[in-house]
Design a protein around this motif. Sequence first.
Motif, PDB file in Angstrom:
ATOM      1  N   ALA A 142     -19.768  22.381  31.235  1.00  0.00           N
ATOM      2  CA  ALA A 142     -19.382  23.067  29.994  1.00  0.00           C
ATOM      3  C   ALA A 142     -17.946  22.759  29.613  1.00  0.00           C
ATOM      4  O   ALA A 142     -17.600  22.774  28.424  1.00  0.00           O
ATOM      5  N   SER A 143     -17.104  22.457  30.587  1.00  0.00           N
ATOM      6  CA  SER A 143     -15.700  22.183  30.296  1.00  0.00           C
ATOM      7  C   SER A 143     -15.487  20.832  29.624  1.00  0.00           C
ATOM      8  O   SER A 143     -14.426  20.585  29.052  1.00  0.00           O
ATOM      9  N   ASP A 144     -16.496  19.960  29.672  1.00  0.00           N
ATOM     10  CA  ASP A 144     -16.355  18.618  29.089  1.00  0.00           C
ATOM     11  C   ASP A 144     -17.741  18.104  28.719  1.00  0.00           C
ATOM     12  O   ASP A 144     -18.267  17.163  29.294  1.00  0.00           O
ATOM     13  N   ARG A 145     -18.340  18.725  27.717  1.00  0.00           N
ATOM     14  CA  ARG A 145     -19.715  18.442  27.347  1.00  0.00           C
ATOM     15  C   ARG A 145     -19.880  17.055  26.718  1.00  0.00           C
ATOM     16  O   ARG A 145     -18.981  16.529  26.067  1.00  0.00           O
ATOM     17  N   ILE A 146     -21.074  16.512  26.917  1.00  0.00           N
ATOM     18  CA  ILE A 146     -21.559  15.372  26.159  1.00  0.00           C
ATOM     19  C   ILE A 146     -22.794  15.859  25.413  1.00  0.00           C
ATOM     20  O   ILE A 146     -23.669  16.501  26.000  1.00  0.00           O
ATOM     21  N   TYR A 147     -22.871  15.565  24.116  1.00  0.00           N
ATOM     22  CA  TYR A 147     -24.012  16.000  23.320  1.00  0.00           C
ATOM     23  C   TYR A 147     -24.866  14.797  22.955  1.00  0.00           C
ATOM     24  O   TYR A 147     -24.374  13.810  22.419  1.00  0.00           O
ATOM     25  N   THR A 148     -26.160  14.896  23.270  1.00  0.00           N
ATOM     26  CA  THR A 148     -27.080  13.781  23.142  1.00  0.00           C
ATOM     27  C   THR A 148     -27.650  13.703  21.728  1.00  0.00           C
ATOM     28  O   THR A 148     -27.326  14.496  20.854  1.00  0.00           O
ATOM     29  N   ALA A 159     -30.779  14.220  21.075  1.00  0.00           N
ATOM     30  CA  ALA A 159     -31.959  15.076  21.011  1.00  0.00           C
ATOM     31  C   ALA A 159     -31.588  16.475  20.536  1.00  0.00           C
ATOM     32  O   ALA A 159     -30.525  17.001  20.883  1.00  0.00           O
ATOM     33  N   PRO A 160     -32.446  17.118  19.733  1.00  0.00           N
ATOM     34  CA  PRO A 160     -32.162  18.481  19.274  1.00  0.00           C
ATOM     35  C   PRO A 160     -32.327  19.506  20.391  1.00  0.00           C
ATOM     36  O   PRO A 160     -33.119  19.334  21.319  1.00  0.00           O
ATOM     37  N   SER A 161     -31.584  20.565  20.264  1.00  0.00           N
ATOM     38  CA  SER A 161     -31.719  21.730  21.133  1.00  0.00           C
ATOM     39  C   SER A 161     -32.234  22.890  20.289  1.00  0.00           C
ATOM     40  O   SER A 161     -32.009  22.937  19.074  1.00  0.00           O
ATOM     41  N   THR A 162     -32.918  23.811  20.919  1.00  0.00           N
ATOM     42  CA  THR A 162     -33.394  24.989  20.189  1.00  0.00           C
ATOM     43  C   THR A 162     -32.298  26.044  20.067  1.00  0.00           C
ATOM     44  O   THR A 162     -32.486  27.043  19.367  1.00  0.00           O
ATOM     45  N   ASP A 163     -31.162  25.828  20.731  1.00  0.00           N
ATOM     46  CA  ASP A 163     -30.063  26.785  20.722  1.00  0.00           C
ATOM     47  C   ASP A 163     -28.905  26.279  19.878  1.00  0.00           C
ATOM     48  O   ASP A 163     -28.824  25.084  19.552  1.00  0.00           O
ATOM     49  N   LEU A 164     -27.997  27.177  19.551  1.00  0.00           N
ATOM     50  CA  LEU A 164     -26.760  26.828  18.863  1.00  0.00           C
ATOM     51  C   LEU A 164     -25.635  26.877  19.888  1.00  0.00           C
ATOM     52  O   LEU A 164     -25.379  27.922  20.488  1.00  0.00           O
ATOM     53  N   HIS A 165     -24.987  25.754  20.111  1.00  0.00           N
ATOM     54  CA  HIS A 165     -23.930  25.634  21.117  1.00  0.00           C
ATOM     55  C   HIS A 165     -22.575  25.708  20.420  1.00  0.00           C
ATOM     56  O   HIS A 165     -22.320  24.977  19.459  1.00  0.00           O
ATOM     57  N   LEU A 166     -21.706  26.578  20.898  1.00  0.00           N
ATOM     58  CA  LEU A 166     -20.410  26.834  20.270  1.00  0.00           C
ATOM     59  C   LEU A 166     -19.287  26.412  21.191  1.00  0.00           C
ATOM     60  O   LEU A 166     -19.350  26.632  22.413  1.00  0.00           O
ATOM     61  N   GLY A 167     -18.249  25.809  20.639  1.00  0.00           N
ATOM     62  CA  GLY A 167     -17.144  25.390  21.485  1.00  0.00           C
ATOM     63  C   GLY A 167     -15.927  24.964  20.702  1.00  0.00           C
ATOM     64  O   GLY A 167     -15.830  25.172  19.487  1.00  0.00           O
ATOM     65  N   VAL A 168     -14.996  24.339  21.422  1.00  0.00           N
ATOM     66  CA  VAL A 168     -13.738  23.863  20.852  1.00  0.00           C
ATOM     67  C   VAL A 168     -13.523  22.430  21.333  1.00  0.00           C
ATOM     68  O   VAL A 168     -13.656  22.143  22.525  1.00  0.00           O
ATOM     69  N   SER A 169     -13.210  21.529  20.415  1.00  0.00           N
ATOM     70  CA  SER A 169     -12.958  20.136  20.765  1.00  0.00           C
ATOM     71  C   SER A 169     -11.499  19.793  20.525  1.00  0.00           C
ATOM     72  O   SER A 169     -10.804  20.472  19.757  1.00  0.00           O
ATOM     73  N   ASN A 170     -11.052  18.738  21.179  1.00  0.00           N
ATOM     74  CA  ASN A 170      -9.701  18.226  20.973  1.00  0.00           C
ATOM     75  C   ASN A 170      -9.785  16.776  20.522  1.00  0.00           C
ATOM     76  O   ASN A 170     -10.426  15.949  21.179  1.00  0.00           O
TER      77      ASN A 170
END
Length: 542
Positions: free
Chosen positions: A180-186, A188-199
């Motif tokens: 979670a501290s350094d996500r990679i997003y693929t 493919a769709p997810s059924t959830d909404l993922h919230l975060g902060v990017s730099n």
Amino acid sequence: MIAKRIEGLLDHHEGGFGPPKPMHQYNALARRRRNLCFMRDRGLGQQSYKDLCKQHDAHGASLMVISIAGEQEKYAANGPAKVWQHAIGKGMADRVAMERQRPWDGLCGALSRLAFGAVLAIAIGVGIFMALQHPPMQLMPAPRVFLRDGVNLFTAQPEPPADTRIELFYATNRLPIGPASDRIYTVAPSTDLHLGVSNIRVGEPGRTWEWLYNLSTTAAEDDDRPHLNLETMREDAIVSDDDLSAEALAWLAQMNAALARALDRDIVIYVHGANTTVERAAGQAAQLMHFTGRNSVVVLFAWPTAENFLRYPRDLQTALGAAPQLARLVALLSEHTDARAIDLFTYSAGSTVGSEGAALVGRAVAAGAPDPRLSEVYHAAPDANFQTFVMDLEDYIGITDRVAVSVNLNDSALRLAQAVTRTSRAGRPDMRELTPEETGFLFDDSRDSGLEIIRVRPENMEGLSRRSHSFWYDDPWVSSDVLLLLLGHLPAGERGLEMKQRDVGTRYWTFPTDYPERLERVLLELRENPSLSTLLGTTAPH
């Protein structure tokens, strides 16, 4: 044999497997390659990998898991997506590589294992080549509003930024992997909404704010404009239903803290287009935030694109699937933040997401849902089915302050999109596709209901390609108009645009040849407006 060929190919490109690397090195490698990414396994079991494979299989992606934990080797295929697992020892993997499925992948099932190895090597090579077609965003030319001596939007900040980094909120319905501290997003769709902060870092490491300020307030040559590099994406929360977790509430609290520091009290949601990597999407949203003078809170909504033009039709399907998650985000921000209003900015096929998402919000309000506080909705070069776009507009224009649509009738990207979809796009509309009732609605709204149709005419704008699709950030006139709309909430006539009217009755706006002089007069008038003078800045440049 296949394992050796794969290992040799990866060794050629990235120095081989070698000793295990720290997680951040694999994540950085993933962002560089985009189509081909690696990460260290953190205890994810074989069944979890299979679940991930199934989700990728449904969306045209392939997943290959390679382990070097022992000497025995075993291969298993998971469905038509050619998901290969080299399971060794206990079946735990040390490396994960994702490569989007190519149109010719269906032929592989008839090939022998050796022949498939050769095809796989070629596919990986093609994937790396395709990755090179998605470089990080280059910082857009400075909007005309910044090319002035003295004060500008940056000077409204009480203190200059410490460096060139931009902190950007994000929400995504892409399937994540990694910590979670350094996500990679693929893809493919997810059924959830993922919230975060990017730099996002502008330019090479070690560059200073003074360097970036000078580039952002002068007409820099293309070769001098730096890239926007996505450094980290920290996922803070996941929203699966209407019940918000403590982590989701903490993310919203971070946004309220950012709003308290911002001079602009609106939240701007930016929705990118098709065939776009997360890094490029983040770069587009970050530069929008940067050129508000860093006075606004911008949230990137990153929906899953295949990042491959050959899969453009699938992107349009995925865009419609992302619309409910965007509607959920609008409701979330409206109900749980201190924002004055929520603004929605879409680009290209992001308008398919944004138009349908806004329509869902409008229908919910009609059914009794709370006011979402939607203010400005701006569609730049909208790549959406024109008739559907107009039908959606009927459902949400009544809950907004204004809807602006900027179009270039010579847009080459939309010309190609029209050929693929066999329908006109909202950014290159064919009025013959509308019913008489839809035509009447569009004409009436362009006159009376807050709909602004902005025609971008490159022949009147120095340096803009006649076939431009990316004019919102490529042209300093258009980007200035975007900022005046989002920050000043001004109608087109007060932003220096010129009204035109077609014989059939539609009214539209365009950039006159004397736009720079008109813009100067607009800025002088804004300086006399107490509510906007602070935002425009009154101190010497930093």
